[in-house]
Design an enzyme around this catalytic site. Structure first.
Site, PDB file in Angstrom:
ATOM      1  N   TYR A   1      -2.076  -7.838 -10.904  1.00 46.57           N
ATOM      2  CA  TYR A   1      -0.992  -7.743  -9.927  1.00 46.57           C
ATOM      3  C   TYR A   1       0.218  -8.556 -10.380  1.00 46.57           C
ATOM      4  CZ  TYR A   1      -4.548  -6.044  -6.604  1.00 46.57           C
ATOM      5  OH  TYR A   1      -5.526  -5.327  -5.972  1.00 46.57           O
TER       6      TYR A   1
ATOM      7  N   GLU B   1       0.826  -1.214   0.000  1.00 45.62           N
ATOM      8  CA  GLU B   1       0.000   0.000   0.000  1.00 45.62           C
ATOM      9  C   GLU B   1       0.859   1.263   0.000  1.00 45.62           C
ATOM     10  OE1 GLU B   1      -2.889  -0.621  -0.807  1.00 45.62           O
ATOM     11  OE2 GLU B   1      -2.925  -2.730  -0.238  1.00 45.62           O
TER      12      GLU B   1
END
Length: 611
Positions: free
Chosen positions: A383, A295
């Site tokens: 991803y 993040e």
């Protein structure tokens, strides 16, 4: 006039662009809604050619709209599938190119809002206060307020949020004590860096905070604060230092983490200033905080430099996974850790492609999104397949050269949005410089079209298996029914090494027997682990072993964790071995899950559309 590049918006953002947004809301816990107003400051992209502004909305109760403080003609049109309902506002005289108009929209969210989850006090850990949080990615901001709900538009923000409980938002808190208004306090935040609508975030509840780094705090329920602080404080500054060394200095001022209640559907959401994180990272062993490295990396890839639509989502996530693994290798001072994490990711990629089918549109790097809900395409593919493309470019040109490209790319595109082809052009332009002439032949062989549009697995690289060899060796021993396991088999391993071992066993052509599965759970302390990552992986093995004694534990875990990574995969497997229990478990916990999670699990279980 630039074309509209995002098929998941109904807005005419090529004619008007939001430059600043002021969100002024009251958090009404009784009615379970946000009510108030938003002011959108939109810049005309044409010279009086456009006579209306079209915004995205979804189940929002709009009561009034003014244009430059004057009542305007407006309407909310009929709903068009997952894209919602366009709000059309007349601008009779248009506006000159570069001129800014102000739309003030009075509104309230409804019980059909897909971005907000409302928890009763009973659903929180200390049972004292209700809790509310938002999750706007991918196209759910439009269910809070009408907006240009596309990653191709970025706006600065002011938040003015009234609530009886503490508020956090995706902006820097304005200095000073919140003003009291009746039973409420007024919390103000400012976001100076332009962000897309999916990064709009707000949460409110019984929230306490503590420092975890030089510019970082953790916020969570008072009961969880001490454990959350301990889990994160050792690594936060190390992560930040490593990331800044790879890219360039952090641009956002503060980096904080809000650890949410268990029903949060993702591992983390990269809301600026306040990453929203799953409580499953608080495992008491500092083994699951890779999520925070991920993040934090989004502060550059995704938040600062953004894919222009969900069709190019890999530009956000592929880059972020790459940076995350560079950060982790740096703080572990071991390059093998990069490959180790990539090996775990490859397993997730294989599972996602097997779930969709190797020729499915959603297994491509760049996906067609016309008429679909981006949530339906969500998987590990952008991803991990995105990561493998970025990593292949790194290996092709060499780490020393690629490390020069990284800050160039993020500097060139910061505060902007781009597509896959603009990324390609940026890469080719950078490496066309005379100093890279020796790489010309190598670079000319990159199959850009194939990388972007071929479905299925990408070419598999040669991984450095130093950190996983022992995991494979132990897994092979479990193929023998005569093997006698011991706690010492895994006592020196990290949580991720244990996870690799479990993933290998999970893939055995011949599943373990129920007795073997039970032994594994007891001897390696998996059945009672506080590490949800390990517990969920173990339960997959147990269910495939038809170990019926594990099924109640699976059902219990599904009632305590709302993270889709675990919930969806556990439900899919439980559905195969005991459909009745799977359906009963879902119905029992239906209101515990976030609306996004609930809707996707209903599809997984074949229970029809969410109401």
């Amino acid at each position: 006039m630039a074309p509209v590049r995002d098929p998941n918006t109904l807005s005419n953002y090529n004619e008007w662009r939001t430059k600043h947004t002021t969100a002024d809301f009251k958090v009404d816990f009784t009615a379970k809604c946000l009510r108030g107003s938003v002011v959108l400051e939109l810049e005309s992209q044409t010279d009086k050619a456009s006579k209306e502004i079209i915004l995205d909305s979804s189940y929002v109760d709009v009561s009034a709209i003014t244009l430059n403080s004057t009542p305007s003609q407006w309407e909310v049109r009929d709903r068009t599938g997952p894209s919602g309902s366009p709000v059309r506002v007349a601008v009779p005289n248009g506006a000159g190119k570069g001129e800014v108009v102000k739309l003030e929209i009075e509104l309230a969210t409804t019980d059909k809002c897909t971005a907000l989850q409302w928890l009763t006090p009973a659903q929180t850990s200390n049972k004292k206060a209700p809790f509310m949080f938002s999750q706007c990615q991918a196209i759910h901001a439009r269910s809070i307020f009408p907006c240009q709900d596309t990653p191709d538009v970025k706006s600065t923000y002011d938040f003015i949020i009234r609530s009886p409980h503490v508020v956090v938002a995706s902006g820097v808190p304005v200095p000073g004590e919140p003003e009291s208004v009746g039973e409420d306090k007024v919390y103000k935040f400012h976001q100076k860096v332009p962000i897309p609508s999916y990064l709009f975030a707000v949460a409110s509840g019984d929230i306490a905070s503590a420092k975890i780094g030089r510019c970082s705090s953790v916020a969570t329920g008072p009961n969880e604060l001490k454990a959350s602080q301990w889990e994160l404080e050792d690594d936060m500054d190390k992560f930040l230092d490593a990331a800044e060394k790879i890219v360039f200095p952090y641009q956002w001022g503060e980096y904080n983490v809000l650890v949410l209640p268990p029903s949060f559907p993702y591992g983390g959401m990269e809301n600026p200033i306040f990453t929203f994180a799953t409580p499953t990272i608080i495992s008491g062993d500092r083994q699951n905080i890779d999520v925070i490295a991920h993040e934090l990396a989004h502060s550059w890839s995704g938040n600062l430099v953004t894919s222009c639509s969900w069709e190019h989502f890999w530009l956000n996530e592929g880059w972020t996974v790459y940076l995350e693994r560079r950060i982790l290798a740096s703080i572990h001072k071991n390059d093998s850790y990069f490959d180790f994490s990539a090996i775990i990711g490859w397993k997730h990629l294989e599972e996602a492609i097997e779930e969709f089918g190797k020729d499915h549109e959603y297994t491509k790097l760049s996906i067609k999104h016309d008429g679909i809900d981006p949530d339906d395409a969500f998987s590990s593919v952008p991803y991990e397949k995105g990561f493998h493309f970025i990593w292949s470019l790194d290996r092709l040109v060499g780490r020393e050269n690629f490390d020069k490209f990284i800050p160039h790319y993020f500097s060139k595109w910061q505060n902007k949005s781009l597509d896959s082809f603009e990324f390609k052009d940026t890469f080719l332009e950078f490496f066309s410089a005379p100093e890279y002439s020796k790489l010309k032949d190598k670079i000319s062989q990159i199959d850009w079209e194939g990388r972007f549009f071929n479905p299925g697995l990408p070419p598999k690289p040669e991984f450095d298996t130093t950190l996983v060899d022992g995991c494979f060796q132990l897994a092979n021993k479990w193929k023998s029914k005569d093997f006698s396991p011991s706690p010492s088999d895994t006592s020196s391993w990290t949580g991720n090494q244990l996870l690799v071992f479990l993933n290998v066993v999970q893939d055995f052509e011949e599943p373990l027997t129920a007795e073997q599965s039970q032994n594994m759970g007891k001897i390696y302390a998996l059945a009672d682990s506080k590490n949800v990552e390990l517990k969920a992986a173990y339960y997959q093995i147990a269910m495939k072993a038809k170990d019926t004694t594990s099924y109640p534990g699976v059902a219990e875990l599904l009632g305590n964790v709302g993270r889709m990574k675990f919930v969806r995969t556990l439900f899919r497997t439980l559905n195969k071995v005991d459909r009745d229990l799977a359906v009963k478990t879902f119905q029992k916990n239906r209101d515990f899950y976030h609306p996004i999670c609930r809707q996707l699990v209903e599809k997984d279980l074949g229970l029809g559309e969410s109401k």
